[in-house]
Scaffold this motif. Sequence first.
Motif, PDB file in Angstrom:
ATOM      1  N   THR A 259       0.814  -1.219   0.000  1.00  0.00           N
ATOM      2  CA  THR A 259       0.000   0.000   0.000  1.00  0.00           C
ATOM      3  C   THR A 259       0.847   1.268   0.000  1.00  0.00           C
ATOM      4  N   GLY A 260       2.169   1.126   0.104  1.00  0.00           N
ATOM      5  CA  GLY A 260       3.019   2.314   0.154  1.00  0.00           C
ATOM      6  C   GLY A 260       2.818   3.035   1.469  1.00  0.00           C
ATOM      7  N   THR A 261       2.335   4.262   1.414  1.00  0.00           N
ATOM      8  CA  THR A 261       2.134   5.009   2.657  1.00  0.00           C
ATOM      9  C   THR A 261       0.700   4.891   3.162  1.00  0.00           C
ATOM     10  N   LEU A 262      -0.147   4.221   2.395  1.00  0.00           N
ATOM     11  CA  LEU A 262      -1.553   4.146   2.785  1.00  0.00           C
ATOM     12  C   LEU A 262      -1.742   3.152   3.932  1.00  0.00           C
ATOM     13  N   CYS A 263      -2.530   3.563   4.926  1.00  0.00           N
ATOM     14  CA  CYS A 263      -2.629   2.812   6.164  1.00  0.00           C
ATOM     15  C   CYS A 263      -3.757   1.788   6.169  1.00  0.00           C
ATOM     16  N   HIS A 264      -4.396   1.571   5.033  1.00  0.00           N
ATOM     17  CA  HIS A 264      -5.540   0.670   5.005  1.00  0.00           C
ATOM     18  C   HIS A 264      -5.732   0.158   3.580  1.00  0.00           C
ATOM     19  N   LEU A 265      -6.528  -0.907   3.422  1.00  0.00           N
ATOM     20  CA  LEU A 265      -6.892  -1.365   2.082  1.00  0.00           C
ATOM     21  C   LEU A 265      -8.201  -0.717   1.676  1.00  0.00           C
ATOM     22  N   GLU A 266      -8.357  -0.472   0.380  1.00  0.00           N
ATOM     23  CA  GLU A 266      -9.629   0.004  -0.158  1.00  0.00           C
ATOM     24  C   GLU A 266     -10.150  -1.039  -1.140  1.00  0.00           C
ATOM     25  N   ALA A 267     -11.458  -0.967  -1.402  1.00  0.00           N
ATOM     26  CA  ALA A 267     -12.089  -1.979  -2.253  1.00  0.00           C
ATOM     27  C   ALA A 267     -11.431  -2.070  -3.631  1.00  0.00           C
ATOM     28  N   ALA A 268     -11.016  -0.927  -4.185  1.00  0.00           N
ATOM     29  CA  ALA A 268     -10.410  -0.930  -5.516  1.00  0.00           C
ATOM     30  C   ALA A 268      -9.095  -1.710  -5.544  1.00  0.00           C
TER      31      ALA A 268
END
Lengths: 120, 227
Positions: free
Chosen positions: B91-100
């Motif tokens: 996810t890189g810097t993203l702290c969560h998963l998203e549906a996409a």
Amino acid sequence: MHELSIAMSIVDAALDESQRRGVQVSAVHLRLGALSGVVKDALLFSYEVACQDTPLQGSRLIVEDIPVVVFCPRCQEVRTLSSVQLFACPECGTPTMDVRQGKELEVFALEIEEEEEVQG
Amino acid sequence: MSEPRLVEVRRNVLKQNDVIARALREQFRAAGVFVVSLVSSPGSGKTMFLEKTLSQLQPHYRVAALVGDLATENDAVRLARSKAPVKQITTGTLCHLEAAMVQNALQEWDLHQLDFLFIENVGNLVCPSSYDLGENLRLVLMSVTEGEDKPLKYPTIFNSADVAVVTKNELAEAVEFDWNAARTSIQSVRPGMQIFRLSAKTGEGMEEYLAFLAQQLAEQRATTAQI
């Protein structure tokens, strides 16, 4: 900290609505549920960042906090929780997961600057 | 001169995610795969728990996993030891998963060839709660070393989950884990939540949890068949 990506989604939604209407937005009204998983202060800060270099730069984000409202199966009434740490009727103490309100993350309204029509 | 005017628009900020999540849920239903997502804080034993889940289900079911991680592929490497198909979502810097992200990661997989799909979210008890991934069951993990009041500190994620798993039970005695206090705090933020107490390391309590998953899959298929 996912408030920046949330703020960017808010800006996208507000820009889309304002462009469709051909208006200038001065403030965005947001309904924020206590169960939305979003931290208000972080969101307000992120909003300023997300607005930079967009037509929304300088606009305000006005947040309306929405408390959690549940339905109590015993009282047969909707009740407002005082804390998200206790999902129980504040009157009779019956546990309940029947959530009626509090998950909102919604751009509710836009405050727009209305240009007076120039006659001629 | 201009004067402010209020225009009601009512737009769900996470609509885009919710739309994709709904499409995923429908895709999972049509393929007959039961999808479980895992959320927890970092270090709760999520990867070990998932590794054991995959290897113990595998003799009987077709299983696969998606693993969200900020930077490394270590978890995917560990999970690959179970021989189940595993794919990393960095996810890189993203702290969560998203549906996409889930949708993209699944593009090359034939879901009809699966019974269970596990989605391990990024270790974080705050951000993942806002994002629906189309899962059938959201499982929140907490280890006995994290303290009994963890649910009260992160009520939103516990409230958004369907089932709680208390892990690392082999350490419970050493850390003087108060099981009743933990159960009370879970039930306070999520009344009626089913709780499994287990040790992925020793295998204690795994059987009951795996039987629960099998039952969930059977129920989902029975419902789909009726439609």
